[in-house]
Each structure stands twice: as structure tokens, then as C-alpha cells.
Design a protein around this motif. Structure first.
Motif, PDB file in Angstrom:
ATOM      1  N   GLY A 153     -25.384  97.123  36.387  1.00  0.00           N
ATOM      2  CA  GLY A 153     -26.210  97.867  37.023  1.00  0.00           C
ATOM      3  C   GLY A 153     -25.679  98.289  38.588  1.00  0.00           C
ATOM      4  O   GLY A 153     -25.150  97.208  39.217  1.00  0.00           O
ATOM      5  N   GLU A 154     -25.458  99.343  38.885  1.00  0.00           N
ATOM      6  CA  GLU A 154     -24.809  99.669  40.193  1.00  0.00           C
ATOM      7  C   GLU A 154     -25.601 100.733  40.767  1.00  0.00           C
ATOM      8  O   GLU A 154     -26.502 101.601  40.179  1.00  0.00           O
ATOM      9  N   ASN A 155     -25.687 100.982  42.167  1.00  0.00           N
ATOM     10  CA  ASN A 155     -26.440 101.628  42.787  1.00  0.00           C
ATOM     11  C   ASN A 155     -25.910 102.810  43.617  1.00  0.00           C
ATOM     12  O   ASN A 155     -26.675 103.692  44.361  1.00  0.00           O
TER      13      ASN A 155
ATOM     14  N   TYR B   9     -16.153 101.766  36.589  1.00  0.00           N
ATOM     15  CA  TYR B   9     -16.067 102.644  35.315  1.00  0.00           C
ATOM     16  C   TYR B   9     -14.463 102.808  34.751  1.00  0.00           C
ATOM     17  O   TYR B   9     -14.295 102.523  33.693  1.00  0.00           O
ATOM     18  N   GLU B  10     -13.732 103.343  35.877  1.00  0.00           N
ATOM     19  CA  GLU B  10     -12.393 103.217  35.413  1.00  0.00           C
ATOM     20  C   GLU B  10     -11.817 102.008  35.152  1.00  0.00           C
ATOM     21  O   GLU B  10     -10.665 102.095  34.397  1.00  0.00           O
ATOM     22  N   GLN B  11     -12.154 101.067  36.077  1.00  0.00           N
ATOM     23  CA  GLN B  11     -11.242  99.850  35.775  1.00  0.00           C
ATOM     24  C   GLN B  11     -11.861  98.762  34.727  1.00  0.00           C
ATOM     25  O   GLN B  11     -11.184  97.775  34.391  1.00  0.00           O
ATOM     26  N   MET B  12     -13.090  99.126  34.308  1.00  0.00           N
ATOM     27  CA  MET B  12     -13.660  97.990  33.374  1.00  0.00           C
ATOM     28  C   MET B  12     -13.432  98.626  31.887  1.00  0.00           C
ATOM     29  O   MET B  12     -13.496  99.867  31.681  1.00  0.00           O
ATOM     30  N   PRO B  13     -13.625  97.805  30.923  1.00  0.00           N
ATOM     31  CA  PRO B  13     -13.516  98.037  29.341  1.00  0.00           C
ATOM     32  C   PRO B  13     -14.741  99.370  28.991  1.00  0.00           C
ATOM     33  O   PRO B  13     -15.723  99.144  29.792  1.00  0.00           O
ATOM     34  N   GLY B  14     -14.201  99.980  28.179  1.00  0.00           N
ATOM     35  CA  GLY B  14     -14.993 101.044  27.731  1.00  0.00           C
ATOM     36  C   GLY B  14     -16.455 100.822  26.875  1.00  0.00           C
ATOM     37  O   GLY B  14     -17.119 101.784  26.868  1.00  0.00           O
ATOM     38  N   ASP B  15     -16.538  99.464  26.584  1.00  0.00           N
ATOM     39  CA  ASP B  15     -17.865  99.219  25.855  1.00  0.00           C
ATOM     40  C   ASP B  15     -19.016  98.728  26.778  1.00  0.00           C
ATOM     41  O   ASP B  15     -20.139  98.334  26.288  1.00  0.00           O
ATOM     42  N   ILE B  16     -18.891  98.994  27.860  1.00  0.00           N
ATOM     43  CA  ILE B  16     -19.746  98.641  28.893  1.00  0.00           C
ATOM     44  C   ILE B  16     -20.860  99.536  29.078  1.00  0.00           C
ATOM     45  O   ILE B  16     -20.938 100.705  28.887  1.00  0.00           O
ATOM     46  N   ARG B  17     -22.203  99.259  29.136  1.00  0.00           N
ATOM     47  CA  ARG B  17     -23.608 100.249  29.189  1.00  0.00           C
ATOM     48  C   ARG B  17     -23.722 100.258  30.749  1.00  0.00           C
ATOM     49  O   ARG B  17     -24.152  99.101  31.321  1.00  0.00           O
ATOM     50  N   TRP B  18     -23.189 101.272  31.496  1.00  0.00           N
ATOM     51  CA  TRP B  18     -23.495 101.294  33.078  1.00  0.00           C
ATOM     52  C   TRP B  18     -25.051 101.770  33.205  1.00  0.00           C
ATOM     53  O   TRP B  18     -25.391 102.935  32.688  1.00  0.00           O
ATOM     54  N   HIS B  19     -25.666 101.247  33.936  1.00  0.00           N
ATOM     55  CA  HIS B  19     -27.271 101.685  34.629  1.00  0.00           C
ATOM     56  C   HIS B  19     -26.984 102.187  36.073  1.00  0.00           C
ATOM     57  O   HIS B  19     -26.613 101.101  36.672  1.00  0.00           O
ATOM     58  N   MET B  20     -27.412 103.266  36.204  1.00  0.00           N
ATOM     59  CA  MET B  20     -27.538 103.798  37.598  1.00  0.00           C
ATOM     60  C   MET B  20     -29.043 103.300  38.076  1.00  0.00           C
ATOM     61  O   MET B  20     -29.794 103.858  37.610  1.00  0.00           O
ATOM     62  N   ILE B  21     -29.091 102.449  39.033  1.00  0.00           N
ATOM     63  CA  ILE B  21     -30.331 101.687  39.372  1.00  0.00           C
ATOM     64  C   ILE B  21     -30.762 102.223  40.630  1.00  0.00           C
ATOM     65  O   ILE B  21     -31.820 102.010  41.352  1.00  0.00           O
TER      66      ILE B  21
END
Ligand SMILES: *Cc1c(COP(=O)(O)O)cnc(C)c1O
Length: 231
Positions: free
Chosen positions: A53-55, A64-76
Motif C-alpha cells: 500500500g502506498e499513499n 512500481y518500476e523497481q519492484m517485481p511485476g506480480d505485486i498488487r499495488w493498493h492506492m490508499i
């Protein structure tokens, strides 16, 4: 340190689930990594964490650019309309939709990019002046209006409870969010899938779980204190 923290949280989640007769798989942990370096996220990732989760939009994009592609990013965090276009095709879920105008913008950008965006409606259940979120009273009609927008799916509700010393003080707010959620389920609104209740942070996630949280958002409890205030 992250390993030990995760182990403790995992055992807390398990006890809160058994205390309230819930299944462990019905509660998903989001690691709130705002202000933390990619190395810390990578450590959590290597321990099996896939929901982050990022705000802030820029920070989310950098990671997002630097981390692996299978992460689920949550905009919190609070989302400005002019920044929606940068994240609409990158996030797994936006937890912080608090107005029709923001939802409209998300829908418009999602149509352009030919994606469908899962969103939660943020509710200011405690009615705190300093917090974003729809009021408890307006939430149902806001859900009805937003549900009509294309390329956007409402999947539940989110709240940020007040900062309290004793987490039990927040129980009524979690129960209230769940009540609004149940009311919406009973309305059977087209294109609304009430599946998620995003509530509970480091100080109160166990109480939130016993009140029905499906997503808990934990930052400090996993990564330690943040070095600068994340507004
Ligand atoms: C920072 C943040 C969290 C995590 O807070 P902690 O107290 O560090 O666990 C959860 N939800 C939102 C919306 C946040 O901004």
C-alpha cells in the motif's frame, strides 16, 4: 526485523480470526510501505508479501518500476484527480475514492486505457474534520451514483479510524462501517460487489478483524516507525 514483525502480525491475525470464528484466508494483509526504501519492500516481498500500500502517486510509480511485476499495488491515500491518469492501469485497487468527481475521473481514464479499476469507497465514519472520506449518511447514495460509471467496479468500503490509545475505542467505527456495507449488500445495486472491508492499521487491526475486516493495512507494525510524517 521485518521477518519477526511479520511473524508476530501473522500470529495476531490468527488469534483474531479464531476469536471471531473467521477463516484466516478471509483476511488479507497489505504492507503499507510509504516512505520506506525499496530494499525494505524487497525484504517483505522475499518473505512472501505481494500486497503493498502506498499513499502518494509518485512514490507508488517509482516503486512500481523497481519492484517485481506480480505485486498488487493498493492506492490508499488521498488521490487528486489530475494524477489519476498515471496510476489507473498500474494499481490493483484504489481504496480512497471519496467523491463522485474522483470516481468520474477514474472511470474516464480507465475507459481511455481500456482497463477496469477496482475501487473502495472511503468513509469517514467517525466524522473527523481532518479526514477525507464520504460521510456515513451520504455513502449509500454515493455508491449508487458511482456504480453507474463504466470501467470501474466498487468492491467495498474503506475507513481510517481515529488515532486512539486503546484500540477498543475504534470498535464502534469498524462496526459502523460493516453496517453500512451490509445495508449496501441488501440494496442489490447493479455493478456493486461488496466483498471488501478495508479497515485496521498497526494500532487496531485485531479489533478490525473481529469486526469483519477483509483487508488490514499495516505499516509501522511491519517496517517500523516512519522517519518523517507521511501526510
Ligand atoms: C499510513 C497508513 C496506514 C498504515 O499505518 P500504520 O499505523 O503505520 O500501520 C494505513 N492506512 C492508511 C490509509 C495510511 O495512510
Amino acid at each position: 526485523m521485518i521477518r519477526d514483525n511479520l511473524r508476530k502480525i501473522e500470529s495476531d491475525i490468527a488469534s483474531a480470526c479464531s476469536e471471531s470464528g473467521r477463516n484466516r484466508e478471509d483476511v488479507k494483509l497489505i504492507a503499507v510501505s510509504k516512505t520506506k526504501p525499496v530494499s525494505a519492500l524487497q525484504e517483505a516481498y522475499d518473505l512472501g508479501i505481494r500486497d503493498f500500500g502506498e499513499n502518494k502517486v509518485q512514490e507508488l510509480l517509482d516503486k512500481y518500476e523497481q519492484m517485481p511485476g506480480d505485486i498488487r499495488w493498493h492506492m490508499i491515500g488521498h488521490l487528486q484527480r489530475n494524477k489519476v491518469k498515471y496510476i489507473v492501469d498500474k494499481v490493483y485497487m484504489i481504496h480512497s475514492v471519496d467523491s463522485y468527481r474522483l470516481a468520474e475521473e477514474i472511470s474516464r481514464e480507465a475507459v481511455k486505457k481500456n482497463v477496469n479499476v477496482s475501487v473502495l469507497i472511503e468513509v469517514n465514519v467517525a466524522g473527523e474534520e481532518s479526514k477525507f472520506g464520504a460521510s456515513a449518511e451520504e455513502t449509500v447514495s454515493l455508491v449508487e451514483d458511482i456504480a453507474k460509471l463504466p470501467n470501474l467496479t466498487i468492491r467495498g468500503l474503506m475507513t481510517i479510524a481515529p488515532y486512539v490509545e486503546n484500540s477498543e475505542e475504534n470498535r464502534l467505527y469498524f462496526a459502523k462501517l460493516r453496517q453500512i456495507y451490509v445495508d449496501i449488500i441488501h440494496k442489490n445495486i447493479d455493478n456493486v460487489f461488496m466483498e471488501e472491508l478495508s479497515m485496521g492499521m498497526t494500532g487496531d487491526y485485531e479489533v478490525a478483524i473481529t469486526e469483519g475486516a477483509t483487508y488490514i493495512r499495516v505499516g509501522t507494525g511491519i517496517f517500523g516507525e516512519r522517519q518523517y510524517p507521511a501526510v
